[in-house]
Design an enzyme around this catalytic site. Structure first.
Site, short mmCIF file in Angstrom:
data_model
loop_
_atom_site.label_atom_id
_atom_site.label_comp_id
_atom_site.label_asym_id
_atom_site.label_seq_id
_atom_site.Cartn_x
_atom_site.Cartn_y
_atom_site.Cartn_z
N LYS A 130 64.13 -40.80 6.15
CA LYS A 130 64.19 -39.34 6.10
C LYS A 130 65.60 -38.90 5.70
O LYS A 130 65.76 -38.06 4.81
CB LYS A 130 63.81 -38.78 7.47
CG LYS A 130 63.40 -37.33 7.45
CD LYS A 130 63.02 -36.85 8.85
CE LYS A 130 61.68 -37.38 9.32
NZ LYS A 130 61.43 -37.13 10.75
N ARG A 142 66.21 -34.53 14.26
CA ARG A 142 65.00 -35.25 13.80
C ARG A 142 65.22 -36.75 13.72
O ARG A 142 66.20 -37.22 13.14
CB ARG A 142 64.61 -34.74 12.41
CG ARG A 142 64.59 -33.25 12.31
CD ARG A 142 64.46 -32.78 10.87
NE ARG A 142 63.21 -33.18 10.25
CZ ARG A 142 62.97 -33.05 8.95
NH1 ARG A 142 63.89 -32.57 8.13
NH2 ARG A 142 61.80 -33.43 8.46
N GLY A 159 54.69 -39.57 13.44
CA GLY A 159 54.32 -39.06 14.75
C GLY A 159 54.74 -39.94 15.92
O GLY A 159 54.41 -39.66 17.06
N MET A 162 57.95 -40.88 16.79
CA MET A 162 59.23 -40.60 17.43
C MET A 162 59.48 -39.10 17.49
O MET A 162 58.63 -38.32 17.14
CB MET A 162 60.31 -41.38 16.74
CG MET A 162 60.08 -42.84 17.08
SD MET A 162 61.16 -43.96 16.33
CE MET A 162 62.40 -42.91 15.77
N ARG A 216 59.33 -38.22 0.48
CA ARG A 216 59.33 -39.69 0.43
C ARG A 216 58.26 -40.11 -0.58
O ARG A 216 57.39 -39.31 -0.93
CB ARG A 216 59.02 -40.30 1.80
CG ARG A 216 57.63 -39.99 2.23
CD ARG A 216 57.32 -40.48 3.61
NE ARG A 216 56.15 -39.72 4.03
CZ ARG A 216 55.83 -39.42 5.26
NH1 ARG A 216 56.58 -39.84 6.26
NH2 ARG A 216 54.77 -38.72 5.54
N HIS A 256 40.32 -59.76 19.06
CA HIS A 256 39.47 -60.90 18.69
C HIS A 256 38.48 -60.50 17.60
O HIS A 256 38.34 -61.17 16.59
CB HIS A 256 38.73 -61.39 19.94
CG HIS A 256 37.75 -62.49 19.65
ND1 HIS A 256 36.43 -62.24 19.36
CD2 HIS A 256 37.90 -63.84 19.59
CE1 HIS A 256 35.81 -63.39 19.14
NE2 HIS A 256 36.68 -64.37 19.27
N SER A 307 48.18 -82.13 -4.72
CA SER A 307 47.58 -80.84 -4.39
C SER A 307 47.76 -80.63 -2.90
O SER A 307 47.31 -81.45 -2.09
CB SER A 307 46.09 -80.83 -4.76
OG SER A 307 45.52 -79.59 -4.42
N CYS A 314 45.37 -76.11 -2.93
CA CYS A 314 44.00 -75.66 -2.79
C CYS A 314 43.82 -75.27 -1.33
O CYS A 314 44.64 -75.60 -0.49
CB CYS A 314 43.01 -76.74 -3.21
SG CYS A 314 43.18 -78.28 -2.31
N TYR A 368 50.05 -74.47 -10.12
CA TYR A 368 48.87 -73.63 -10.02
C TYR A 368 48.48 -73.44 -8.56
O TYR A 368 48.87 -74.21 -7.68
CB TYR A 368 47.69 -74.20 -10.81
CG TYR A 368 47.12 -75.48 -10.24
CD1 TYR A 368 46.13 -75.45 -9.24
CD2 TYR A 368 47.56 -76.72 -10.68
CE1 TYR A 368 45.63 -76.62 -8.71
CE2 TYR A 368 47.06 -77.90 -10.15
CZ TYR A 368 46.10 -77.84 -9.17
OH TYR A 368 45.60 -78.99 -8.63
P1 ADP Z 1 57.97 -36.24 11.57
O1 ADP Z 1 58.80 -37.40 11.16
O2 ADP Z 1 57.08 -36.50 12.73
O3 ADP Z 1 57.28 -35.62 10.38
P2 ADP Z 1 60.00 -34.23 11.31
O4 ADP Z 1 61.38 -34.61 11.65
O5 ADP Z 1 59.65 -34.22 9.87
O6 ADP Z 1 58.99 -35.13 12.12
O7 ADP Z 1 59.77 -32.81 11.93
C1 ADP Z 1 58.51 -32.26 12.11
C2 ADP Z 1 58.46 -30.84 11.59
O8 ADP Z 1 59.52 -30.06 12.12
C3 ADP Z 1 58.67 -30.73 10.10
O9 ADP Z 1 57.48 -30.97 9.42
C4 ADP Z 1 59.14 -29.32 9.94
O10 ADP Z 1 58.05 -28.44 9.79
C5 ADP Z 1 59.86 -29.04 11.21
N1 ADP Z 1 61.28 -29.07 10.89
C6 ADP Z 1 62.07 -30.15 10.71
N2 ADP Z 1 63.31 -29.79 10.35
C7 ADP Z 1 63.33 -28.44 10.31
C8 ADP Z 1 64.32 -27.47 9.99
N3 ADP Z 1 65.54 -27.82 9.62
N4 ADP Z 1 63.95 -26.18 10.02
C9 ADP Z 1 62.69 -25.84 10.38
N5 ADP Z 1 61.73 -26.69 10.68
C10 ADP Z 1 62.02 -28.00 10.65
MG MG Z 2 58.05 -35.02 8.75
#
Ligand code: ADP
Ligand code: MG
Ligand code: MG
Length: 886
Positions: free
Chosen positions: A22, A91, A100, A102, A332, A445, A768, A836, A856
């Site tokens: 990020k 963040r 989702g 962290m 990304r 399993h 082989s 093989c 091969y």
């Molecule tokens: P994740 O990795 O779970 O997507 P993010 O760090 O992207 O978490 O944050 C989740 C949400 O928080 C983002 O999708 C965005 O909508 C909001 N957010 C993040 N940074 C900012 C910011 N600088 N201003 C406003 N909203 C933000």
């Molecule tokens: Mg995000």
């Protein structure tokens, strides 16, 4: 002194290890001049130091303060300023995206004083109090683990009281007071008012979220190392919840499902990012934004095209519009379906953004595998009952059964439905077309065993309430009884009621020659990339094929010969009787009579296989398995004999057979009398096979064919075994006129063979690697037992990251392979070396075999396209950089 903090303007996308995905991409967008709110990244170094010492590294927060001051100056808005406060987003973001998993905390900097400043600046008192209550809730949950319910409960009360218009500023202000009480009660002290203290605590909380249980589990499942740590991005807040001219959304530069170009995504007006996740209101398709705010939409489209050309790949973005102004919050290289991966790779070549070599690196064998399975026709599928983990791909339709015995007894296709499976369920898993479990993940399993045998499997469908005793399961209030038909999608994890129509895979039809590349965009892309893979690869691809039909199929799928032609089936069927006579033979004369009877039938088999592979090598392995596998099972014979004796009848031949089976019984047959050992103790067996093959080749040559047989000796440990057998082979070959020269080689499938490869090479024209046996004997793992008994546990506990029978163990088995290649080639420079066994069709293993310089790989015919692609990838040079595409 180590430096820990980097302004967005200092970083770039190459620094993913240091800044996380990020942070590196926020830096890259900043460099490109795109509208990113100012900010900085606390590096993964700082996180690792924090996790190691349990406290922030010395000087970290001084550095943070210095960078913070720059932002304050740039924006003219200090943190904690009661008139116009700076607010911050904190963040998480590691090297690999962990969606989702962290933490992120928004609105840092709000307190009893700054909330008024925010209200004044935005002219929106309601918004200011709402932001404050969001902060207390997020901070409480993230920093102190206060469950969201404690806050949500209070929020619900206020919402209900307010009615459809929503709570006003007065109500939200009161709610903030309530939230503070909840916070103090659960945490034990008041919500911190000092903005800098909030910031430091938030950074620490993000560091610690690296080791949260769900994050650890996620990493294990995705094979992400545990010691990387996360970076922390601190940036100015922008607000999507400031009215109708504000909003937030996500977008893709192409359709991540099909790869079609265009703008795809979702938008939510008057909202912050977390509202989308919470699903309070429904998002609208991104195209709507064009109507709501054409200027921002136009700007977004322009930016996405900049990003796609810059990253040279599909990108996804998160953005926020604050009062008509667009801000980029994340980008990304985006995830995509296998179909989209192929389509996009080919399109990017056409658009001149990437080379065709690079395109090969944009797809992989696992994706191609998925495309070869039939799939449900989703346009006519009902909504899924529930969705579990797609553990083994395929589309299976069948009647519900609840136990292994019922699956085995059924005469219609069945889906075995279990809470979870264990080794006792194996016969049922083999008999069923699909397996569905309520518990367990991709390494359970059920998942491991189903994948191993190519059975469709959905596991961990936790909504299932199974009552096997009553013979039913339910999902919500829908009940399904044994015999009811359901459909399961092993790719997506979806479980459907009833029989969903299955559409054959266009890629499989193309590979079978039923579809031309022009007929379909996806097929055209697959064709193009496979053709290129064939053009560049240095590793040959042969097939494991035992019958003329397999040989013909292998040739159609692009095999350059047969790398393993097993001969055991030539001793089965009607010939089993001859084998019994061979084993029971009373002396050399009877034995040689039987062998003489086997000779012509086997010669006929070889003629057909050589014809199907005319002009291409056919490596024939002399008989490998223990002989008792050709006799009836001991228990069956014992029962027959006992019954005859009970009826006072003469058990006759059965008694003789039973005695023979008892005599040949071995405690560890896989380590017993088999392979070259059998050839050495059973005179004439190998000679017969060699003669049948040589005479078949001679006949093909006389008929104008171009036979290229090779003879391969299995399970050799020592060069004297090979030399003895070879003398016998050469003697036979010398007596067959018109036969072409037939190379004689050895399998390398025990550690001792690998360790003495230099000696073996003096007696062998080729090697082989039998990597199945080599893995069994190197690890002392009996494959038939360990996969069902404990490999699942090992995978779940992180002792293994993949079964060594699936992907070659480069560190152990691979080391033996390297050594044998080096010493074999040193002794005989023109030694041909192949592999093989299952690993020959595994993309990761193929990359390894290409690297160690094998000539091969040989794999089952249906894995040939995957092997061709993997071998192509190993040879193609990617240009430029590879962004995080995990
Ligand atoms: P994740 O990795 O779970 O997507 P993010 O760090 O992207 O978490 O944050 C989740 C949400 O928080 C983002 O999708 C965005 O909508 C909001 N957010 C993040 N940074 C900012 C910011 N600088 N201003 C406003 N909203 C933000
Ligand atoms: Mg995000
Ligand atoms: Mg073997």
């Amino acid at each position: 002194m180590t430096r820990y903090v980097y302004d967005f303007i200092e970083g770039d996308r190459s620094k993913v290890d240091l800044l996380g995905g990020k942070g590196a991409n926020l830096a890259e967008m900043t460099r490109l001049g795109l509208p990113v709110p100012p900010g900085f990244t606390v590096s993964t170094d700082a996180c690792r130091a924090y996790l190691a010492d349990g406290r922030p590294p010395v000087g970290l927060f001084d550095e943070v303060n210095a960078h913070l001051r720059e932002i304050e100056v740039r924006l003219g808005r200090p943190l904690g300023d009661p008139h116009d406060p700076l607010l911050l987003a904190v963040r998480s973001g590691g090297r690999y995206s962990m969606p989702g998993m962290m933490e992120t905390i928004l609105d840092i900097g709000l307190n009893d004083a700054t909330v008024a400043g925010l209200a004044a600046r935005t002219g929106d008192e309601r918004f200011a109090w709402d932001s404050y209550r969001r902060l207390i809730q997020m901070f409480g949950r993230t920093v102190h683990g206060v469950p969201a319910e404690y806050f949500e409960r209070e929020l619900a009360v206020v919402r209900t009281a307010a009615g459809p218009a929503g709570p006003d500023a007065v109500a939200l202000r009161a709610l903030v007071d309530t939230y503070k009480k909840v916070y103090a009660a659960r945490v034990g002290h008041d919500f911190p008012q000092a903005p800098h203290e909030q910031l430091y605590l938030a950074i620490r909380a993000v560091f610690e979220s690296w080791n949260a249980e769900r994050a650890v589990l996620y990493r294990r499942r995705e094979h992400i190392p545990d010691d990387l740590g996360t970076a922390v991005n601190v940036m100015a807040m922008v607000f999507g919840n400031l009215g109708a001219d504000s909003g937030t959304g996500v977008a893709f530069t192409r359709d991540p499902a099909t790869g079609e170009p265009g703008v795809y995504g979702d938008y939510l007006a008057d909202a912050q990012g977390e509202d989308v996740v919470a699903g309070i209101r429904n998002t609208v398709p991104l195209a709507e934004l064009e109507r709501i705010d054409p200027a921002s939409f136009g700007e977004l489209v322009r930016i996405m095209s900049v990003l796609e050309r810059h990253y040279r790949d599909l990108c996804d973005v998160e953005f926020t519009i604050e009062r008509g102004r667009l801000w980029m919050l994340q980008t990304r290289v985006g995830k995509r379906t296998p179909a989209a991966a192929f389509t996009i790779a080919a399109q990017l070549v056409d658009e001149g953004l990437i080379t065709i070599d690079e395109a090969l690196h944009r797809v992989d064998g696992a994706q191609l595998t998925q495309l070869m399975f039939p799939a449900f026709d989703r346009s006519v599928a009902p909504p899924p009952l529930t969705t579990g983990v797609g553990a083994s791909p395929g589309a299976a339709v069948g009647a519900v059964v609840f136990d292994s015995a019922a699956a085995v007894a059924a005469d219609v296709p069945v889906i075995l439905v279990r809470q979870e499976t264990n080794p006792d369920d194996l016969p049922g898993m083999i008999a069923a077309t699909g397996v569905l479990t309520a518990r367990g993940g991709k390494t359970s399993h059920a998942a491991v065993v189903a994948r191993g045998m190519g059975r469709t499997c959905v596991c961990g469908a936790e909504a299932l309430r199974i009552d096997a005793g009553r013979g039913e399961f339910s999902v919500g209030d829908r009940v399904f009884r044994a015999g009811d038909v359901i459909s399961i999608d092993g790719t997506t994890g979806a479980v459907y009621p009833g029989a969903v129509p299955v559409a054959p895979s266009p890629v499989a039809r193309y590979l079978a020659g039923e579809l031309t590349p022009e007929s379909d965009r996806l097929v055209a892309a697959v064709d193009r990339l496979l053709q290129h893979a064939d053009a560049v690869r240095r590793v040959g691809v042969r097939a494991n094929a035992d019958t003329p039909a397999d040989a013909a199929r292998a040739r159609a799928h692009g095999a350059a010969g047969i790398g393993l032609c097993r001969t055991e089936h030539m001793f089965l069927g009607e010939r089993r009787e001859l084998v019994e006579r061979l084993i029971l033979a009373d002396g050399p004369a009877e034995r040689s009579d039987t062998l003489t009877a086997l000779l012509p039938v086997q010669r006929a088999d070889f003629v057909e296989i050589l014809a199907a592979m005319d002009g291409l090598p056919v490596t024939v392995r002399l008989l490998d398995p223990p002989l008792h596998e050709f006799l009836p099972p001991l228990s069956d014979l014992a029962a027959l004999v006992a019954r005859a004796e009970a009826l006072d009848q003469d058990p006759g031949r059965d008694a003789t057979l039973l005695a023979a089976v008892r005599r040949m019984h071995e405690a560890n047959p896989m380590l017993g009398l088999r392979g070259v050992r059998l050839g050495l103790v059973l005179p004439g067996l190998f000679a017969m096979q060699v003669r049948a093959l040589a005479e078949a080749a001679a006949q093909r040559a006389r008929d104008g064919g171009d036979p290229r047989p090779e003879i391969m000796v299995p399970l050799v440990d020592d060069v004297r075994e090979l030399a003895t057998v070879r003398a016998e082979i050469d003697e036979v070959l010398a007596t067959v006129p018109d036969a072409p020269p037939i190379p004689v080689g050895t399998m390398v499938e025990t550690p001792r063979a690998a360790l003495t490869a230099g000696d073996l090479a003096r007696e062998a024209h080729f090697f082989s690697f039998g990597t199945n046996d080599l893995t069994q004997t190197t690890w002392a793992f009996s494959r038939d037992d360990v996969e069902a008994s404990f490999v699942g546990t090992y995978l779940e506990r992180g002792i293994l990251t993949v079964s060594p029978f699936e992907t070659v163990d480069a560190a152990g088995v691979g080391r033996l392979v390297r050594l044998a290649v080096a010493e074999g080639r040193a002794a005989r420079p023109d030694l041909t070396i192949g592999v093989c066994g299952e690993h020959g069709g595994d993309p990761e293993s193929i990359a390894f075999f290409a690297e160690v310089g094998l000539d091969y790989v040989s794999c089952s015919p249906y894995r040939l396209p995957i092997a061709r692609l993997a071998a192509g990838r190993a040879a193609a040079r990617p240009t430029g950089d590879t962004a995080d595409s995990r």
